[in-house]
Design an enzyme around this catalytic site. Structure first.
Site, short mmCIF file in Angstrom:
data_model
loop_
_atom_site.label_atom_id
_atom_site.label_comp_id
_atom_site.label_asym_id
_atom_site.label_seq_id
_atom_site.Cartn_x
_atom_site.Cartn_y
_atom_site.Cartn_z
CE1 TYR A 1 0.90 0.10 4.38
CE2 TYR A 1 -1.34 -0.59 4.84
CZ TYR A 1 -0.07 -0.29 5.27
OH TYR A 1 0.21 -0.37 6.60
CD GLU A 2 -0.82 5.00 1.56
OE1 GLU A 2 -0.82 5.88 0.66
OE2 GLU A 2 -1.87 4.68 2.14
N GLY A 3 1.71 2.76 -2.62
CA GLY A 3 2.66 2.59 -3.71
C GLY A 3 3.52 1.37 -3.48
#
Length: 567
Positions: free
Chosen positions: A425-427
């Site tokens: 998550y978050e890239g």
């Protein structure tokens, strides 16, 4: 699961390794004196040890659940959130005008890491709030800031980030959520979002959602996306939660880990929202929150690594097996290798993240473009290497436990299950790596070169007293420089992307060597120097193979056709 906050490590890094004295010397952060920082770290550590750590196992065994449309949090999480809120830990770096402490992001990073180590599932809630607070500070209207920021900073209201849709994961521009103007300055937001961390709870008075959606005249892709603040309850004339908005939690995901953190599918059906930032400027505003979260997620990885390390070390010191000087497995060479790998990597990853946060603070305090470039360069490295360190250390912790690590009752497996998502998550790792070799090298590699210059200069100075450690760090840095120049010279971006992940991990390895060497110089006869020698001799050499892969290009990667892969 007992947890001891590593206050001395943070203090040592701040005092001797990451240059925090520069931050404290600025006018912006002049309140961050040594005494204040020490008190902050001690109080936060005490809360993590005494209040949050006991919630770690409870959240795993009794997950958050949806009952008749009502979100029920894991036992004790409400009290944990109250302790976080009343301690002021949500708004450590927030603007004092709205009730925040206004302290450096470097200190927030240390506190967030401790919360992650003690109870990652709950720590996700204040992390989401911190990101939204920063996004509103930079992009919201004065009216929205005046209403929402004090409530979020105090912890009365919680916050979320709504980007992902079933058909639009990392490709955010493919979203289909819509926003229609209501003619009164508000908008009706409709659509479904998935993977929404802490999409709801039963302890905050209101939940504030930042939602990406497209206005009727929004063009396809990311350039046509706008950002909206959509509360669970619409504030009344006095700013208190009023009528329920037209949104709901559809379901809570059944996940591999992080069971105490409800990951929700959210449905918005003409929900009332307010524009944040300009129309069609949603991605710029959301990236403020995402970059905050990327630093935080890297810290989550390091925090879980610390928790897993402490858990494994305690087991190794107690478990009796075989003939060893101590009678326990800590004196078996391979067990000692695992323990040393864990400790050395935690120090390296923690130093990278605190250096990243220091650069963010210096950029804010000085407005200097070089500091901003340094912060931007370190963000994907810190996020990805921090997450990978958490995954690697937690997995190793299971191995230290042997067969008992595979038994849930020992708690070792939970660290591994909980931390796995931090690389996603978050890239994802791949997105961070591609960002590093593409966007972060649009300057021709200047920011990277400037950082490598500093590392080599320090290694040259260290040759006088620690040549056996300084030499390998200097040589490794030069190989990263050569790889950077090779990447910048590639016109076909696939040749960069093919080796991007390896390049990022190699860069992080060399940064780790640099910070370990710095620590050794500050503690030449102590345990820091011993740990540095281990890292530089045993782990730093990994950079060589990684950089060979980083410069291998894309031809071999795509040599097999999809049909041949299936065959």
């Amino acid at each position: 699961m007992p947890y001891r906050a590593p206050i001395s490590d943070y203090q040592f890094l701040l005092d001797h390794v990451v240059g925090f004295d520069q931050v404290a010397a600025t006018e912006t952060f002049s309140d961050a004196s040594a005494d204040v920082v020490s008190a902050i770290l001690s109080e936060a550590g005490k809360m993590c040890e005494e209040i949050l750590a006991p919630l770690q196992r409870a959240g795993d065994l009794e997950p958050a659940r949806l009952e008749n449309g009502v979100l029920r949090s894991s036992p004790g999480y409400g009290d944990g959130w109250k302790a976080i809120a009343e301690g002021g830990w949500v708004g450590i770096s927030a603007d004092p005008e709205y009730g925040g402490m206004g302290l450096p992001m470097t200190i927030t990073t240390a506190v967030n890491e401790m919360m992650s180590a003690s109870c990652l599932s709950l720590q996700l809630a204040p992390l989401m709030a911190q990101g939204q607070i920063e996004a509103l500070e930079h992009h919201a209207s004065d009216e929205l800031k005046a209403l929402y920021l004090p409530k979020m900073i105090s912890g009365e209201w919680s916050a979320t980030m709504n980007l992902t849709e079933a058909q639009a994961g990392s490709d955010v521009g493919a979203l289909t959520s819509k926003a229609q103007p209501n003619g009164d300055g508000t908008f009706s937001v409709s659509g479904q979002k998935i993977f929404i961390s802490w999409g709801d709870n039963d302890f905050a008075e209101n939940v504030c959602h930042l939602v990406l959606a497209r206005l009727p005249d929004g063009v396809p892709g990311t350039k046509g996306i706008s950002l909206f603040l959509v509360p669970k309850y619409i504030p009344d004339a006095d700013g208190n939660p009023g009528v329920a908005n037209d949104l709901k939690v559809v379901s809570v995901e059944h996940k591999m880990g992080l069971h105490g953190s409800p990951t929700c599918v959210m449905q918005f059906d003409g929900a009332k929202g307010w524009l944040v930032g300009p129309e069609h400027g949603g991605m710029a505003a959301m990236f403020t929150m995402m970059n905050n979260a990327r630093l935080g997620v890297g810290g989550q990885g390091v925090g879980v690594a610390e928790g897993a390390y402490q858990h494994a070390l305690a087991y190794a010191l107690d478990r009796k097996q075989g003939r060893t000087p101590s009678g326990t497995i800590i004196d078996h060479a391979d067990v000692r290798r695992m323990i040393m790998d864990m400790r050395a990597d935690i120090f390296a990853a923690r130093a990278i993240l605190l250096a990243n946060a220091t650069a963010i603070d210096m950029a804010k305090a000085t407005g200097d473009a070089d500091w901003a470039a340094r912060a931007a360069l370190l963000t994907p490295i810190g996020k990805s290497f921090g997450a990978r360190t958490g995954i690697r250390v937690a997995e190793t912790g299971v191995q230290v436990h042997g067969g008992m690590g595979f038994v849930e009752e020992t708690g070792a497996a939970q660290y591994s299950r909980d931390v796995r998502v931090t690389a996603i998550y978050e890239g994802t790792d791949g997105i961070q790596a591609m960002d590093l070799v593409a966007r972060k090298m649009m300057d021709g590699g200047e920011a990277a070169s400037n950082l490598l210059d500093e590392i080599e200069d320090q290694a040259e100075r260290a040759r006088a007293t620690m040549p056996d450690l300084a030499g390998p760090v200097w040589e490794a840095t030069e190989t990263v420089r050569e790889a950077t120049e090779w990447l910048v010279a590639q016109k076909d971006m696939n040749d960069r992307f093919a080796g991007a992940t390896a390049y990022l991990q190699a860069f992080a390895r060399v940064l780790g060597g640099h910070y370990h060497l710095t620590a050794a110089l500050a503690d030449p006869d102590g345990p820091r120097a011993k740990l540095a020698r281990y890292y530089i001799n045993a782990l730093l050499p990994e950079h060589s193979g990684l950089l060979a892969r980083a410069q291998s290009g894309a031809d071999d990667l795509f040599a097999l056709s999809p049909d041949e892969l299936v065959a």
